[in-house]
Design a protein around this motif. Sequence first.
Motif, PDB file in Angstrom:
ATOM      1  N   GLN A 315       0.828  -1.204   0.000  1.00 49.97           N
ATOM      2  CA  GLN A 315       0.000   0.000   0.000  1.00 49.97           C
ATOM      3  C   GLN A 315       0.864   1.257   0.000  1.00 49.97           C
ATOM      4  N   ALA A 316       1.934   1.249   0.806  1.00 53.58           N
ATOM      5  CA  ALA A 316       2.798   2.428   0.887  1.00 53.58           C
ATOM      6  C   ALA A 316       3.484   2.702  -0.442  1.00 53.58           C
ATOM      7  N   ASN A 317       3.951   1.653  -1.129  1.00 54.09           N
ATOM      8  CA  ASN A 317       4.582   1.842  -2.439  1.00 54.09           C
ATOM      9  C   ASN A 317       3.597   2.445  -3.442  1.00 54.09           C
ATOM     10  N   ALA A 318       2.397   1.872  -3.493  1.00 53.99           N
ATOM     11  CA  ALA A 318       1.395   2.374  -4.443  1.00 53.99           C
ATOM     12  C   ALA A 318       1.014   3.809  -4.123  1.00 53.99           C
ATOM     13  N   LEU A 319       0.816   4.109  -2.830  1.00 55.77           N
ATOM     14  CA  LEU A 319       0.428   5.462  -2.435  1.00 55.77           C
ATOM     15  C   LEU A 319       1.527   6.463  -2.776  1.00 55.77           C
ATOM     16  N   ALA A 320       2.781   6.085  -2.569  1.00 56.76           N
ATOM     17  CA  ALA A 320       3.889   6.983  -2.878  1.00 56.76           C
ATOM     18  C   ALA A 320       3.945   7.291  -4.371  1.00 56.76           C
ATOM     19  N   LEU A 321       3.780   6.278  -5.214  1.00 52.43           N
ATOM     20  CA  LEU A 321       3.802   6.506  -6.659  1.00 52.43           C
ATOM     21  C   LEU A 321       2.612   7.358  -7.108  1.00 52.43           C
ATOM     22  N   ILE A 322       1.436   7.127  -6.506  1.00 51.68           N
ATOM     23  CA  ILE A 322       0.242   7.907  -6.873  1.00 51.68           C
ATOM     24  C   ILE A 322       0.439   9.377  -6.528  1.00 51.68           C
ATOM     25  N   VAL A 323       0.859   9.660  -5.301  1.00 55.91           N
ATOM     26  CA  VAL A 323       1.060  11.053  -4.888  1.00 55.91           C
ATOM     27  C   VAL A 323       2.137  11.708  -5.739  1.00 55.91           C
ATOM     28  N   ASN A 324       3.210  10.953  -6.027  1.00 52.50           N
ATOM     29  CA  ASN A 324       4.278  11.500  -6.863  1.00 52.50           C
ATOM     30  C   ASN A 324       3.748  11.899  -8.236  1.00 52.50           C
ATOM     31  N   GLU A 325       2.929  11.034  -8.868  1.00 54.99           N
ATOM     32  CA  GLU A 325       2.384  11.338 -10.191  1.00 54.99           C
ATOM     33  C   GLU A 325       1.444  12.537 -10.148  1.00 54.99           C
ATOM     34  N   LEU A 326       0.610  12.620  -9.114  1.00 55.84           N
ATOM     35  CA  LEU A 326      -0.347  13.721  -9.036  1.00 55.84           C
ATOM     36  C   LEU A 326       0.353  15.052  -8.776  1.00 55.84           C
ATOM     37  N   LEU A 327       1.399  15.042  -7.945  1.00 53.98           N
ATOM     38  CA  LEU A 327       2.168  16.275  -7.740  1.00 53.98           C
ATOM     39  C   LEU A 327       2.873  16.691  -9.026  1.00 53.98           C
ATOM     40  N   LEU A 328       3.392  15.709  -9.754  1.00 46.97           N
ATOM     41  CA  LEU A 328       4.073  16.001 -11.011  1.00 46.97           C
ATOM     42  C   LEU A 328       3.092  16.558 -12.039  1.00 46.97           C
ATOM     43  N   ASN A 329       1.895  15.969 -12.115  1.00 45.59           N
ATOM     44  CA  ASN A 329       0.882  16.463 -13.057  1.00 45.59           C
ATOM     45  C   ASN A 329       0.452  17.889 -12.716  1.00 45.59           C
ATOM     46  N   ALA A 330       0.281  18.158 -11.403  1.00 47.31           N
ATOM     47  CA  ALA A 330      -0.115  19.509 -10.996  1.00 47.31           C
ATOM     48  C   ALA A 330       0.938  20.527 -11.413  1.00 47.31           C
ATOM     49  N   SER A 331       2.216  20.150 -11.231  1.00 53.17           N
ATOM     50  CA  SER A 331       3.292  21.063 -11.617  1.00 53.17           C
ATOM     51  C   SER A 331       3.324  21.273 -13.126  1.00 53.17           C
TER      52      SER A 331
END
Length: 405
Positions: A315-331
């Motif tokens: 769960q932690a791995n998946a959550l980290a990748l999801i948040v990373n992608e969403l922060l990158l998309n926002a930027s």
Amino acid sequence: MATEHTEAPKPSIGGLAVTLVGLAVLLVVPMLAWQRTESMRERIEEDVDPARHRIGIAIETANRARSTAFYYLFTHDAEYAQRYADLVNEWHRWSADDPRITRCGPEVDHAWRMGREELNLWFTRYGSEYIRTGQHRNLPDADRQFLRGEAFLAAARTQADKLSIVLRSRAGSVSHAEVAVSAAMAMISLLVAAFAWEDARSRRVLWMREHDAAERLRLAVREINHRVKNNLQVIAALLDMRLMEDAELVHRSHLEELLRQVRAMAAVHEFLSRGTTEEHVPARAVLERLVELSGAPGRLQTDLQSDELILNVKQANALALIVNELLLNASKHGATAVRVTLEEQPQGIRLTVADNGPGFPARFQIAKDAAVGLSLVRTLTEHDLRGRLRVYNEGGAVVEVSFPR
């Protein structure tokens, strides 16, 4: 990594053997002492006392015969002659060979034989001549002959008396001493047995601890190998997604995105490498580290709000990748501020990432319109988290990920 398999140390039979020896000593030694005591008493009753009695009567008979011979010399009374003849017969009866005297030992037997020999010579040379002739000749020689024989018999009697005293003393005291010694030996044996059993128990406890540690190490190594395999598979999947694009060359920005994705996974394992034995990580700490790594390049103002939740590694791995992608998309889409919220709900856990950018286009559908980054978010949500993904606009783009605990 193979761990050496060793058998558990079995309880040592040395302690049991020592205990049995101690009990055997406690039982057998007193029995042997009793048997020895009985043997000594039998020897006293059957050999020593009869031998002492026989030697004493022989000495007394010889002295009476000598006195009777002297009485006859002075009185010439035929009654003394007859009495002397009877005493001679009695002497021969009491001075005959007796195995009981022989069993009293060589000292008693030797003195007995020498005394009989001297006195037999006296009876032959002097006593019978006194009765036959009525005269005495060589009286000093006769006295010396008799006294030598009497002295030997007295020595035999003394040695027999000494043997009787020794045997009686041993019969009364040796058994007690041996019982005391056997009891002491038994106590020592029991103490040795107790130490042996305690040593066996300690060695088994130590082996169990070492065995448990080796088993935990084996499981940990297997888990590490499993994690490495999964992470490599994720990285390979990320590369496959980039290779599916039409461009012949990989742009630098794509490599930077891939690098940030790998760092997001590393953020999870950073907490696993801090020596904890549990297979879980704190979600808030992972997100704080992730915001620190992902927010800097785009100068995003990130507001993180998270409940104190504990997630497993997947769960932690998946959550980290999801948040990373969403922060990158926002930027990428021009947002300057992002709010990340992780909260526990009655139905499970909900992650919300909202930015102040232009939001999603009208009639946006994830299945048709999502780019690589959002497609990755969808895949991780549905397959790794077993959750549900929802996107909408509210002052910017909002992405909600709901998944069970």
